[in-house]
Enzyme design. Structure first.
Site, PDB file in Angstrom:
ATOM      1  N   GLY A   1    -102.436 -35.088 -72.820  1.00  0.00           N
ATOM      2  CA  GLY A   1    -103.396 -34.624 -73.828  1.00  0.00           C
ATOM      3  C   GLY A   1    -104.326 -33.529 -73.342  1.00  0.00           C
ATOM      4  O   GLY A   1    -103.910 -32.564 -72.684  1.00  0.00           O
ATOM      5  N   TYR A   2    -105.604 -33.670 -73.702  1.00  0.00           N
ATOM      6  CA  TYR A   2    -106.592 -32.639 -73.381  1.00  0.00           C
ATOM      7  C   TYR A   2    -106.808 -32.482 -71.875  1.00  0.00           C
ATOM      8  O   TYR A   2    -107.092 -31.384 -71.396  1.00  0.00           O
ATOM      9  CB  TYR A   2    -107.922 -32.943 -74.083  1.00  0.00           C
ATOM     10  CG  TYR A   2    -107.963 -32.395 -75.480  1.00  0.00           C
ATOM     11  CD1 TYR A   2    -107.759 -31.041 -75.713  1.00  0.00           C
ATOM     12  CD2 TYR A   2    -108.184 -33.212 -76.583  1.00  0.00           C
ATOM     13  CE1 TYR A   2    -107.783 -30.511 -76.997  1.00  0.00           C
ATOM     14  CE2 TYR A   2    -108.217 -32.694 -77.869  1.00  0.00           C
ATOM     15  CZ  TYR A   2    -108.014 -31.344 -78.068  1.00  0.00           C
ATOM     16  OH  TYR A   2    -108.022 -30.816 -79.333  1.00  0.00           O
TER      17      TYR A   2
ATOM     18  N   PHE B   1    -104.226 -42.662 -64.549  1.00  0.00           N
ATOM     19  CA  PHE B   1    -103.766 -44.036 -64.350  1.00  0.00           C
ATOM     20  C   PHE B   1    -102.397 -44.140 -65.008  1.00  0.00           C
ATOM     21  O   PHE B   1    -102.303 -44.316 -66.224  1.00  0.00           O
ATOM     22  CB  PHE B   1    -104.754 -44.993 -65.016  1.00  0.00           C
ATOM     23  CG  PHE B   1    -104.878 -46.330 -64.338  1.00  0.00           C
ATOM     24  CD1 PHE B   1    -104.175 -46.637 -63.193  1.00  0.00           C
ATOM     25  CD2 PHE B   1    -105.732 -47.302 -64.855  1.00  0.00           C
ATOM     26  CE1 PHE B   1    -104.304 -47.859 -62.560  1.00  0.00           C
ATOM     27  CE2 PHE B   1    -105.877 -48.537 -64.233  1.00  0.00           C
ATOM     28  CZ  PHE B   1    -105.166 -48.813 -63.084  1.00  0.00           C
TER      29      PHE B   1
ATOM     30  N   ALA C   1    -109.988 -44.741 -62.614  1.00  0.00           N
ATOM     31  CA  ALA C   1    -111.082 -43.772 -62.456  1.00  0.00           C
ATOM     32  C   ALA C   1    -112.454 -44.423 -62.601  1.00  0.00           C
ATOM     33  O   ALA C   1    -113.454 -43.875 -62.147  1.00  0.00           O
ATOM     34  CB  ALA C   1    -110.934 -42.663 -63.498  1.00  0.00           C
TER      35      ALA C   1
ATOM     36  N   TYR D   1    -115.341 -35.679 -80.570  1.00  0.00           N
ATOM     37  CA  TYR D   1    -114.690 -35.381 -81.845  1.00  0.00           C
ATOM     38  C   TYR D   1    -115.638 -35.733 -82.982  1.00  0.00           C
ATOM     39  O   TYR D   1    -116.405 -36.692 -82.875  1.00  0.00           O
ATOM     40  CB  TYR D   1    -113.383 -36.193 -81.973  1.00  0.00           C
ATOM     41  CG  TYR D   1    -112.611 -35.865 -83.221  1.00  0.00           C
ATOM     42  CD1 TYR D   1    -112.122 -34.582 -83.432  1.00  0.00           C
ATOM     43  CD2 TYR D   1    -112.395 -36.824 -84.206  1.00  0.00           C
ATOM     44  CE1 TYR D   1    -111.443 -34.250 -84.592  1.00  0.00           C
ATOM     45  CE2 TYR D   1    -111.703 -36.508 -85.374  1.00  0.00           C
ATOM     46  CZ  TYR D   1    -111.230 -35.225 -85.565  1.00  0.00           C
ATOM     47  OH  TYR D   1    -110.565 -34.899 -86.703  1.00  0.00           O
TER      48      TYR D   1
ATOM     49  N   TYR E   1    -115.035 -43.534 -87.539  1.00  0.00           N
ATOM     50  CA  TYR E   1    -115.071 -42.748 -86.304  1.00  0.00           C
ATOM     51  C   TYR E   1    -116.499 -42.318 -85.971  1.00  0.00           C
ATOM     52  O   TYR E   1    -117.182 -42.972 -85.196  1.00  0.00           O
ATOM     53  CB  TYR E   1    -114.102 -41.537 -86.402  1.00  0.00           C
ATOM     54  CG  TYR E   1    -113.804 -41.006 -85.020  1.00  0.00           C
ATOM     55  CD1 TYR E   1    -112.708 -41.447 -84.300  1.00  0.00           C
ATOM     56  CD2 TYR E   1    -114.664 -40.112 -84.395  1.00  0.00           C
ATOM     57  CE1 TYR E   1    -112.480 -41.005 -82.997  1.00  0.00           C
ATOM     58  CE2 TYR E   1    -114.438 -39.661 -83.106  1.00  0.00           C
ATOM     59  CZ  TYR E   1    -113.344 -40.106 -82.419  1.00  0.00           C
ATOM     60  OH  TYR E   1    -113.126 -39.677 -81.137  1.00  0.00           O
TER      61      TYR E   1
ATOM     62  N   LYS F   1    -119.789 -41.773 -78.484  1.00  0.00           N
ATOM     63  CA  LYS F   1    -119.903 -40.311 -78.360  1.00  0.00           C
ATOM     64  C   LYS F   1    -121.377 -39.883 -78.366  1.00  0.00           C
ATOM     65  O   LYS F   1    -121.730 -38.883 -77.737  1.00  0.00           O
ATOM     66  CB  LYS F   1    -119.118 -39.605 -79.469  1.00  0.00           C
ATOM     67  CG  LYS F   1    -117.592 -39.826 -79.379  1.00  0.00           C
ATOM     68  CD  LYS F   1    -116.955 -39.268 -78.107  1.00  0.00           C
ATOM     69  CE  LYS F   1    -115.444 -39.359 -78.106  1.00  0.00           C
ATOM     70  NZ  LYS F   1    -114.827 -38.997 -76.825  1.00  0.00           N
TER      71      LYS F   1
HETATM   72  P1  NAD Z   1    -104.861 -39.134 -73.725  1.00  0.00           P
HETATM   73  O1  NAD Z   1    -104.527 -40.531 -74.073  1.00  0.00           O
HETATM   74  O2  NAD Z   1    -103.821 -38.090 -73.934  1.00  0.00           O
HETATM   75  O3  NAD Z   1    -105.308 -39.025 -72.165  1.00  0.00           O
HETATM   76  C1  NAD Z   1    -106.082 -39.982 -71.527  1.00  0.00           C
HETATM   77  C2  NAD Z   1    -106.093 -39.729 -70.032  1.00  0.00           C
HETATM   78  O4  NAD Z   1    -106.954 -40.721 -69.430  1.00  0.00           O
HETATM   79  C3  NAD Z   1    -104.729 -39.868 -69.325  1.00  0.00           C
HETATM   80  O5  NAD Z   1    -104.630 -38.902 -68.299  1.00  0.00           O
HETATM   81  C4  NAD Z   1    -104.810 -41.269 -68.686  1.00  0.00           C
HETATM   82  O6  NAD Z   1    -104.010 -41.430 -67.528  1.00  0.00           O
HETATM   83  C5  NAD Z   1    -106.281 -41.300 -68.321  1.00  0.00           C
HETATM   84  N1  NAD Z   1    -106.822 -42.649 -68.123  1.00  0.00           N
HETATM   85  C6  NAD Z   1    -106.974 -43.642 -69.040  1.00  0.00           C
HETATM   86  N2  NAD Z   1    -107.536 -44.731 -68.442  1.00  0.00           N
HETATM   87  C7  NAD Z   1    -107.748 -44.391 -67.138  1.00  0.00           C
HETATM   88  C8  NAD Z   1    -108.311 -45.065 -66.019  1.00  0.00           C
HETATM   89  N3  NAD Z   1    -108.796 -46.304 -66.097  1.00  0.00           N
HETATM   90  N4  NAD Z   1    -108.336 -44.409 -64.830  1.00  0.00           N
HETATM   91  C9  NAD Z   1    -107.846 -43.136 -64.696  1.00  0.00           C
HETATM   92  N5  NAD Z   1    -107.331 -42.446 -65.737  1.00  0.00           N
HETATM   93  C10 NAD Z   1    -107.288 -43.074 -66.934  1.00  0.00           C
HETATM   94  O7  NAD Z   1    -106.211 -38.796 -74.506  1.00  0.00           O
HETATM   95  P2  NAD Z   1    -106.812 -37.499 -75.220  1.00  0.00           P
HETATM   96  O8  NAD Z   1    -106.562 -37.610 -76.674  1.00  0.00           O
HETATM   97  O9  NAD Z   1    -106.448 -36.260 -74.496  1.00  0.00           O
HETATM   98  O10 NAD Z   1    -108.381 -37.790 -75.043  1.00  0.00           O
HETATM   99  C11 NAD Z   1    -109.160 -37.260 -74.004  1.00  0.00           C
HETATM  100  C12 NAD Z   1    -110.578 -37.030 -74.523  1.00  0.00           C
HETATM  101  O11 NAD Z   1    -110.528 -36.067 -75.587  1.00  0.00           O
HETATM  102  C13 NAD Z   1    -111.237 -38.295 -75.102  1.00  0.00           C
HETATM  103  O12 NAD Z   1    -112.609 -38.309 -74.767  1.00  0.00           O
HETATM  104  C14 NAD Z   1    -111.093 -38.094 -76.604  1.00  0.00           C
HETATM  105  O13 NAD Z   1    -112.090 -38.756 -77.367  1.00  0.00           O
HETATM  106  C15 NAD Z   1    -111.271 -36.566 -76.697  1.00  0.00           C
HETATM  107  N6  NAD Z   1    -110.768 -35.969 -77.942  1.00  0.00           N
HETATM  108  C16 NAD Z   1    -109.490 -36.232 -78.379  1.00  0.00           C
HETATM  109  C17 NAD Z   1    -109.074 -35.674 -79.589  1.00  0.00           C
HETATM  110  C18 NAD Z   1    -107.673 -35.936 -80.130  1.00  0.00           C
HETATM  111  O14 NAD Z   1    -107.407 -35.616 -81.292  1.00  0.00           O
HETATM  112  N7  NAD Z   1    -106.774 -36.466 -79.330  1.00  0.00           N
HETATM  113  C19 NAD Z   1    -109.932 -34.830 -80.325  1.00  0.00           C
HETATM  114  C20 NAD Z   1    -111.194 -34.545 -79.820  1.00  0.00           C
HETATM  115  C21 NAD Z   1    -111.610 -35.138 -78.628  1.00  0.00           C
END
Ligand code: NAD
Length: 395
Positions: free
Chosen positions: A52-53, A74, A112, A225, A235, A244
């Site tokens: 993801g991000y 993780f 983490a 978000y 949300y 948030k």
């Molecule tokens: P994702 O599920 O793709 O990625 C999550 C990451 O966190 C992965 O790399 C995973 O390995 C890691 N992770 C999870 N638990 C862990 C732990 N205990 N120790 C180490 N690493 C751990 O998620 P995403 O959608 O990219 O979200 C990332 C951020 O972006 C979040 O804060 C989310 O709220 C924000 N966000 C997401 C969106 C969306 O539409 N997906 C929009 C805006 C903001």
């Protein structure tokens, strides 16, 4: 082994190594097709870097700014008989591409939220990078173990003080149905803030700072978000919204701590995209399907990589432009009035019968499969593949 998708609700329990590699390569190619970013951060720590991000936040500085990166995630490693999780394969693919460019790229696989992983990161940065000039906090997790007392907190997505009922799409059946979510209890709100709020971000910054590995002018960012009104009850105004808000308050506290030496802390409000985390949120997959159709028609559709290229390119090379609440807004195109008005109009009409006509649900499904390395062009899914891929882990 032949690896096929095994979908269980909003998760796929298998992942394809060559498919994930192709997905990472596509993102690298996109970054390379854009101009390099002058004054890009050069030594970047990404917490949550495997999907993801967070993954995009690793690819952009490495391939647009020749940055060295340390990633924390993780993920499930592979065995001879079982594929790894997608984030493992993504990270393996990223590392080999970054190393081929002569960049430093290592990773830490572990929790983490623990002090142990933070200490390991400090030690590794000291030994291999000196200091980091950018820290991205991009964790999305359903649970967190508090390192102070070992207590386990679980996050939930619920409205507060009201029952939420809204349309959603059953992604297995491709049917639009109604979902009803009851109000959260006080304890559920507290636990969600503990998991998805800013507490751990601040612990990371404190650990890096006392370890002497934060560059004086470090930039740190966490992602948030807001989204459309139709999701606000569950949300923005729900349990995750409280988390948030805590993240925003933490940002201000971190900023106060690091700004005397020239450091800066930001919240970046990002656009809705298909990730493992967003697929688990009710209503969002249907919203995304409607939104993407309109954003594509308008020529402003973006995925993680385009969003983060814009974040680093437009906001991290000088003084970022902020909204009235001090946040970076790369969700600006999603939130454009014409786009949101269109989504609201379609939302009122959408049903199982017109799902495919009024929304881009088939793209949603394709994007979801791509998260796990399935449906990528040029990958022979019928061929035997070795599930083992190694990563240069810091241990
Ligand atoms: P994702 O599920 O793709 O990625 C999550 C990451 O966190 C992965 O790399 C995973 O390995 C890691 N992770 C999870 N638990 C862990 C732990 N205990 N120790 C180490 N690493 C751990 O998620 P995403 O959608 O990219 O979200 C990332 C951020 O972006 C979040 O804060 C989310 O709220 C924000 N966000 C997401 C969106 C969306 O539409 N997906 C929009 C805006 C903001």
């Amino acid at each position: 082994m032949i690896i096929s998708p095994k979908i269980r609700g909003f998760i796929c329990t298998t992942a394809h190594p060559e498919g994930c590699e192709a997905h990472v390569r596509d993102q690298i190619d996109y970054v390379r097709s854009q101009p390099p970013i002058e004054n890009c951060p050069k030594k970047v720590l990404i917490i949550g870097s495997s999907t993801g991000y967070g993954l995009a936040s690793r690819i952009v500085p490495a391939f647009a700014g020749e940055a060295d990166t340390l990633g924390v995630f993780f993920e499930r490693p592979p065995s001879e008989s079982k594929p790894a999780s997608a984030g493992w394969y993504n990270s393996a693919a990223f590392e080999s591409a970054a190393k081929a460019e002569g960049l430093y790229a290592r990773s830490i696989n572990g929790d983490a939220y623990s002090d142990e992983i933070k200490n390991l990161a400090v030690k590794e940065i000291k030994a291999s990078m000196g200091q980091v000039d950018c820290v991205v906090f991009s964790l999305a997790s359903p649970r967190r173990v508090d390192p102070e007392n070992g207590q386990v907190y679980k996050s939930c997505l619920k409205p507060i003080g009201t029952t939420y009922s809204q349309k959603t799409v059953n992604t297995d059946k491709a049917e639009v149905e109604e979902i009803v979510i009851e109000s959260a209890t006080e304890d559920e709100i507290t636990q969600t803030v503990k998991v998805m709020g800013g507490e751990d971000w601040e612990r990371w910054i404190d650990a890096l700072s006392s370890g002497g590995v934060l560059a004086p002018s470090v930039i740190t960012v966490a992602y948030s978000y807001i989204g459309p009104e139709l999701t606000w009850s569950v949300y923005k105004d729900g349990t995750i919204g409280q988390a948030k808000i805590h993240l925003q308050e933490t940002c201000e506290r971190i900023h106060e701590k690091i700004s005397p030496s020239g450091g800066r802390a930001y919240i970046s409000v990002n656009k809705a995209v298909v990730t493992q985390a967003s697929s688990a949120i009710p209503v969002v997959p249907l919203y995304i399907s409607v939104l993407f159709k309109k954003m594509k028609e308008e020529g402003v559709h973006e995925d993680c990589i385009e969003q983060i290229r814009r974040l680093f390119g437009d906001h991290f090379t000088g003084v970022p432009s902020l909204d009235g609440s001090g946040r970076i807004r790369i969700d600006d195109w999603e939130m454009r009035d014409d786009i949101q008005e269109h989504v609201a109009e379609v939302w009122a009409q959408i049903s199982t019968d017109n799902l495919k006509e009024l929304s881009d649900f088939s793209s949603y499904q394709k994007d979801f499969m791509k998260l796990f390395g399935f449906g990528l062009e040029g990958v022979d899914y019928g061929a035997d593949t070795d599930p083992v891929r190694s990563i240069d882990l810091v241990e």
